[in-house]
Design an enzyme around this catalytic site. Structure first.
Site, PDB file in Angstrom:
ATOM      1  N   ASP A 163      -2.888  -1.175   9.789  1.00  0.00           N
ATOM      2  CA  ASP A 163      -2.994  -1.185   8.326  1.00  0.00           C
ATOM      3  C   ASP A 163      -3.683  -2.439   7.784  1.00  0.00           C
ATOM      4  O   ASP A 163      -3.988  -2.502   6.588  1.00  0.00           O
ATOM      5  CB  ASP A 163      -1.596  -1.096   7.677  1.00  0.00           C
ATOM      6  CG  ASP A 163      -1.062   0.327   7.654  1.00  0.00           C
ATOM      7  OD1 ASP A 163      -1.864   1.261   7.830  1.00  0.00           O
ATOM      8  OD2 ASP A 163       0.155   0.493   7.462  1.00  0.00           O
ATOM      9  N   LYS A 174       0.848  -1.210   0.000  1.00  0.00           N
ATOM     10  CA  LYS A 174       0.000   0.000   0.000  1.00  0.00           C
ATOM     11  C   LYS A 174       0.875   1.248   0.000  1.00  0.00           C
ATOM     12  O   LYS A 174       2.049   1.217   0.422  1.00  0.00           O
ATOM     13  CB  LYS A 174      -0.957   0.010   1.198  1.00  0.00           C
ATOM     14  CG  LYS A 174      -0.300  -0.020   2.582  1.00  0.00           C
ATOM     15  CD  LYS A 174       0.105   1.335   3.131  1.00  0.00           C
ATOM     16  CE  LYS A 174       0.894   1.232   4.417  1.00  0.00           C
ATOM     17  NZ  LYS A 174       1.424   2.479   4.913  1.00  0.00           N
TER      18      LYS A 174
END
Ligand code: ATP
Length: 284
Positions: free
Chosen positions: A137, A10
Site C-alpha cells: 500500500d 486510505k
C-alpha cells in the site's frame, strides 16, 4: 532540519484480486482514495549520526525496525553520504490494523519528508517504486490521489476527482491481521468485483453508478471471522448510506452519502454501536 508530513488514511472503494502470484503475493485490482483522517509524522535529520529512532503516542506499535516508518527512513538513508540520523515522531490518528493503511501512510510520509529534507529530488514515480520494497500500500500513499492500483500495488493510475460525497468510517473493536486474511484468498471463494465500472463512474462523475458498484473481494473472508462487519454495514444502510463496504483486509467499514445532514445522522447513530466512528471526505 525538521519537517511535519501529514499521512492520510486510505480506503478501498473497490478491491479485487484477479489471481495470486507463485510467490503467494496477490495481484491487485483496486480503486483507492485517501481521506482527511491523518497521522502527523514529524521527521528530523541528525548530522554526524546514523541512528534512526521512532516514537509514537500509541502503545500498540513497535518502534524498532518493524515499524514501517523506520523501514522507510532506513531505505532513504542508503542514498546519502555522509550518513545522517533520523528522529521520527508519529502522532497516530488512524486506527491500527484496520485496513486503512496507517503504517503504509506513515512510511510514505517519511519517504516524502526525507526526499525534501535531503534534497534527493526523487520523482513520485521513483519514490513509489522504492515504496513497494516496504509494503504493497505504500506506493499509493506516496501519491494520495484517487487511483486505480494494480500489479502488486506499484502501478498507480490517478483517475481524477471523486464525485462529491461524505464518507462515514466505522472501525469495529477487533483488529484483523492482513497476512492471515491474504492467506485465505487461495482457499476461499472470492467475490470478484467490477473495478472497471467504479473507475468509469469516477471518470464520468457518476455518483449513482459508483455507489452501486463499491465492494471488496476480501469481505467474505474477514466477515466469516467477524460478524460485526455485516452488522455495521446493515446499520449504515439502515441509517441512510447509499452503499457500504469494508476497506482493505478489514475490519473497517465505510458508508457513503452525498448529503451532509444524512452523513451526520449516520455518524451520530453509529456512535451508539461503535466506539470509533469518523465523518470524513476524500482527498483529491
Ligand atoms: P495493511 O496495509 O497491512 O492492510 P492495515 O491498514 O490493516 O495494514 P496498519 O495500521 O498499517 O494496518 O498495521 C498493520 C501492521 O503494521 C500492524 O501489525 C502494525 O503493528 C504494523 N506497523 C508497523 N508500522 C506501523 C505504523 N507506523 N503505523 C501502524 N502500524 C504499523
Amino acid at each position: 532540519m525538521e519537517i511535519l508530513e501529514k499521512a492520510p488514511a486510505k480506503l478501498n472503494l473497490s478491491l479485487d484480486t484477479p489471481f495470486v502470484h507463485q510467490d503467494g503475493e496477490p495481484e491487485w485490482n483496486m480503486v483507492m482514495t485517501a481521506i482527511d483522517l491523518s497521522d502527523h509524522v514529524y521527521i528530523k535529520t541528525i548530522p554526524n549520526s546514523s541512528t534512526i529512532t521512532v516514537k509514537t503516542d500509541s502503545g500498540f506499535l513497535p518502534c524498532d525496525e518493524r515499524n514501517l516508518a523506520y523501514q522507510a527512513a532506513k531505505l532513504m538513508q542508503s542514498f546519502i553520504t555522509p550518513k545522517q540520523g533520523v528522529e521520527i515522531e508519529i502522532l497516530k490518528k488512524i486506527p491500527v490494523s484496520a485496513g486503512m493503511g496507517g503504517g503504509s501512510a506513515d512510511a510514505a510520509a517519511v519517504l516524502r519528508g526525507l526526499n525534501k529534507l535531503w534534497k534527493l529530488k526523487f520523482s513520485n514515480n521513483h519514490l513509489a517504486k522504492l515504496a513497494l520494497q516496504i509494503d504493497s500500500d505504500v506506493p499509493f500513499c506516496v501519491y494520495n490521489k484517487p487511483s486505480l492500483v494494480t500489479g502488486r500495488g506499484e502501478i498507480i493510475q490517478p483517475i481524477g476527482t471523486l464525485p462529491q460525497m461524505w464518507i462515514i468510517v466505522a472501525k469495529p473493536s477487533a483488529s484483523v491481521s492482513t497476512p492471515s486474511v491474504l492467506k485465505q484468498i487461495r482457499e476461499q471463494k472470492i467475490e470478484h468485483q467490477n473495478v472497471d465500472k467504479v473507475v468509469l463512474a469516477i471518470k464520468n462523475n457518476d455518483y449513482d453508478t459508483l455507489s452501486q458498484n463499491i465492494g471488496n473481494a476480501l469481505e467474505p473472508i474477514t466477515q466469516k471471522r467477524l460478524h460485526e462487519i455485516h452488522r455495521i454495514k446493515e446499520k449504515m444502510i439502515h441509517f441512510g448510506a447509499d452503499a457500504a463496504s469494508m476497506s482493505g483486509s478489514g475490519p473497517t467499514v465505510f458508508g457513503i452519502t452525498q448529503k451532509y445532514s444524512r452523513a451526520l445522522h449516520i455518524y451520530n447513530s453509529l456512535r451508539g454501536f461503535c466506539k470509533e466512528v469518523y465523518l470524513v471526505r476524500a482527498l483529491s
